[in-house]
Scaffold this active site. Structure first.
Site, PDB file in Angstrom:
ATOM      1  CB  SER A 189      -3.013   3.544  -4.306  1.00  0.00           C
ATOM      2  OG  SER A 189      -2.800   2.667  -3.208  1.00  0.00           O
ATOM      3  CG  ASP A 190      -2.953  -2.102  -8.087  1.00  0.00           C
ATOM      4  OD1 ASP A 190      -3.103  -2.890  -7.124  1.00  0.00           O
ATOM      5  OD2 ASP A 190      -2.985  -2.475  -9.267  1.00  0.00           O
ATOM      6  CD1 TRP A 191      -2.205  -4.204  -1.116  1.00  0.00           C
ATOM      7  CD2 TRP A 191      -3.724  -3.173  -2.383  1.00  0.00           C
ATOM      8  NE1 TRP A 191      -3.388  -4.131  -0.403  1.00  0.00           N
ATOM      9  CE2 TRP A 191      -4.332  -3.496  -1.147  1.00  0.00           C
ATOM     10  CE3 TRP A 191      -4.481  -2.496  -3.338  1.00  0.00           C
ATOM     11  CZ2 TRP A 191      -5.659  -3.195  -0.857  1.00  0.00           C
ATOM     12  CZ3 TRP A 191      -5.805  -2.185  -3.058  1.00  0.00           C
ATOM     13  CH2 TRP A 191      -6.380  -2.529  -1.829  1.00  0.00           C
TER      14      TRP A 191
END
Length: 737
Positions: A263-265
């Protein structure tokens, strides 16, 4: 004595074999990876599996200490290895050994149009990551250049899916040969920073498959990327970090991706969707999914205790976690559990010079009337260097690509290094940008600092420029918020901080003016006809100033070409003409479909500042007659296209020969032409080489939504060979039977 030695050697060998026989299968690197994965998985408890699926710190995730499975460590990219941060904070850890080499921005890499430069880039940054014991490099990015206002365009590879596809693959292979996973981002449709965390993209399947997915597909199927990062935005009403259509259907099923989806943060929003819609590893969910900055709350991540509880209640099957752990383990066996990977190297002169070579190959000469460039030092006594960008640090700021660098050579320093005392260099800033960037605590602002008075700066610049033999104006954008920076889009297409007005004023004082743009985006140029020379130098990293100086004085003949269209007006871009950028904060419609960049300009015959693929040289190139291996092509055959290229000038140079194909008649509307091949060829004065391309059936296909597949229709196809998308030098036709 000899017999005793032989006995001892025999005993050691026996002990070694016995020990090897007792090695668990998952630790035995002689065994197939899939066998090792299954062995490790069956030894793990459910709780250990769950832990592997989420972060334990800002940039690391759990291993299984009981089984000797190590933590997984990541670093932001894609332009350099980020400084170490504190375990649970974004604040730097103040190490003294983490100052990296900054490589050119990916727009500059794309502008080289040279897969060899991409391979050099990937190898070099991969070595830096490996030395720093990073298992995953969070890059490269291949989102398509849809609007010049996108603050993150500088991290991507331009507007054309073919160019991005060919340039991303060598980068990935170069990184991964070091035992570091490339994490290709942001999958997919992350084409703006405004509303990025929730905006839902409405797009046709045809545009998705023809424009926005090809580079990701090449990264997976040709580059064999070991990880992919999801995007913040939504597609079909689902966040892209857990998206059934993108992750399960396309990435994992259709493309057979066997790596890890990260995932992106802050990109995760739901436990059930995280479990079932393709996400494997959850990072940076701030940190309980609801609030920003809650300390040590990793157990509250969506794929932590909430997932464990749902499995224990039989609301989610354990098998979905098994698939995630398999993918994470597979990546680990390729990276942190691979004992055969090289050691890497960090902050070396070799890497700095690699970055300089890439920059020199990517700098684009946009305009050069009367041969103003290169600067003839034998006839020049005084050079006026104007502009804040001649001295401004460009490796700091910009969001996640901000770097703590070993050093950065500014353009003014680069000129001083090259010219020395032979020519007088006089500097004036001419304009000034705010020093503050609230998102980066490393910006140090002197107490009581105020931006200098613009009128006084202009007066000083005009005075300096008046008696100079040549004016070198360094402008463009920077890494401040609302410039080339993550998290916010640009507010307009023109140059900021009063630069347009200043350039016009300077051109009236001194006609010998060259504008050097440092940016990751196209900009408006209301002063285009007032200046004889323009150079696009991009954000070029640690050796930026030296690379720029080498081109300005002619040590290096510029050979870069634009990977995106420089339109005359913002309204000429389809995303602003019909595409509804930035949307209504809930949805954004890509009404332009497949007609992005030069495809749109061709369709509507729009005159640009500089077209896609444009770039001049200090020499000239002559194109000969194009020839084909056959006038007709069957679906099972290939076609060879050949064209002679001659250096008709006086200095050695490189030309990028571009192959475009257009379908004369189609059941669906198609672009006038599309890039389907390019070659960068170096020629000495008077030298001639024949450049060849191979056309396959795939080069002729379009995506047909009615059958949900690619197909090509029989008929006539145009072949156009050019020095840019509008500078077509040779044409021919063939028939697909």
């Amino acid at each position: 004595m000899k017999k005793l030695f032989q006995l001892f050697a025999c005993m050691c060998l026996t002990m070694s074999v016995t020990a090897q026989n007792n090695i668990p299968t998952y630790l035995d690197e002689t065994k197939p990876i899939e066998q090792r994965v299954e062995d490790a998985l069956q030894r793990m408890t459910l709780e250990e599996k769950i832990k592997m699926c989420h972060a334990q710190s800002k940039f690391s995730s759990y291993g299984v200490p009981r089984l000797g499975i190590p933590e997984l460590w990541m670093s932001d990219g894609p332009h350099g290895i980020r400084e170490e941060v504190l375990w649970d904070e974004w604040k730097g850890a103040a190490w003294s050994s983490d100052s990296c080499i900054a490589f050119p921005a990916l727009t500059c890499l794309a502008a080289t149009w040279d897969p060899e430069m991409s391979a050099l880039y990937g190898k070099s940054i991969g070595e830096e990551a490996r030395f720093r014991k990073k298992d995953v490099l969070l890059g490269p990015g291949v989102n398509i250049y849809r609007t010049p206002l996108n603050g993150r365009n500088f991290e991507y590879m331009g507007e054309d899916p073919y160019l991005a596809s060919k340039m991303v693959v060598p980068y990935i292979k170069g990184v991964q040969q070091n035992g570091v996973a490339a994490c290709v981002k942001h999958f997919a449709l992350n084409n703006q920073e405004m509303y990025r965390g929730h905006i839902n993209v409405e797009i046709s399947d045809r545009a998705l498959y023809e424009i926005y997915l090809p580079a990701f597909k090449a990264a997976v199927q040709e580059g064999e990327a070991w990880s992919i990062m999801g995007a913040y935005n939504q597609y079909k009403g689902q966040h892209c970090c857990h998206n059934q259509y993108l992750l399960n259907d396309i990435l994992k099923r259709d493309w057979n991706f066997d790596g890890t989806v990260i995932s992106d943060w802050g990109g995760v929003h739901d436990t059930y969707q995280s479990a079932y819609y393709g996400l494997d590893l959850e990072m940076g969910t701030w940190t309980d999914g609801l609030s920003w900055g809650k300390t040590n709350a990793y157990n509250n991540y969506y794929m932590a205790m909430p997932l464990l509880e749902k499995i224990k209640k039989n609301e989610i099957e354990e098998d979905v976690v098994n698939d995630k752990v398999r993918r994470i383990l597979r990546m680990m066996f390729r990276t942190n559990m691979n004992t055969q990977k090289p050691w890497g190297s960090f902050g070396t002169k070799e890497h700095a010079l690699a970055g300089r070579t890439i920059a020199e190959n990517g700098i684009v000469l946009l305009k050069n009337e009367n041969g103003l460039l290169p600067v003839d030092l034998s006839k020049t006594k005084k050079i006026a260097v104007i502009g804040e960008n001649a001295i401004k640090v460009m490796t700091l700021g910009g969001g996640s690509s901000s770097l703590k660098v070993k050093y950065e050579v500014s353009p003014l320093e680069g000129l001083k290094n090259r010219i020395g005392d032979t020519v007088e260099l006089v500097y004036a800033s001419g304009y000034a940008s705010p020093l503050t960037d609230k998102r980066d605590p490393r910006y140090i602002i002197p107490e009581g600092y105020q931006i200098p008075d613009a009128e006084k700066l202009t007066e000083e610049a005009l005075k300096v420029a008046q008696n100079a033999d040549i004016v070198l104006f360094f402008g463009g954008l920077n890494k401040n918020e609302h410039q080339d920076s993550e998290g916010a889009d640009r507010l307009g297409y023109n140059l900021p901080y009063g630069q347009d007005k200043l350039i016009t004023a300077l051109s009236k004082i001194n006609k010998n003016i060259a504008v050097i743009l440092i940016s990751g985006n196209a900009v408006a140029m209301p002063w285009l006809n007032e200046v004889p020379s323009i150079l696009e130098a991009w954000f070029s990293g640690t050796e930026s100033g030296n690379a720029i100086a080498s081109v300005l004085v002619g040590d290096v003949n510029p050979s870069g070409k634009l990977p995106m269209t420089f339109a005359s007006r913002l309204e000429d871009y389809p995303s602003h003409a019909v595409g509804e950028y930035p949307g209504d904060s809930v949805n954004v419609k890509y009404n332009e479909g497949i007609f992005v960049g030069y495809r749109w300009m061709d369709k509507h015959k729009i005159r640009t500042l500089f077209p896609f693929g444009h770039g001049l040289s200090y020499t000239t190139f002559q194109y000969g007659k194009v020839t084909l291996s056959a006038s007709e092509m069957k679906e099972t055959e290939t076609l060879t296209v050949a064209v002679p290229i001659k250096n008709s000038g006086k200095v050695k140079g490189k030309e990028i020969v571009q192959l475009y194909i257009g379908d004369e008649k189609s059941s669906l509307e198609r672009p006038v032409k599309e890039l389907k091949g390019f070659r960068k060829v170096e020629l000495a004065p008077g030298e001639e080489k024949v450049v060849e391309f191979t056309i396959t059936l795939d080069d002729l296909k379009f995506y047909d939504e009615t059958v949900h597949d690619w197909r090509a229709e029989p008929g006539k196809f145009n072949i156009l060979i050019g020095s840019s998308s509008t500078d077509i030098r040779a044409k021919t036709k063939f028939i697909l039977q």
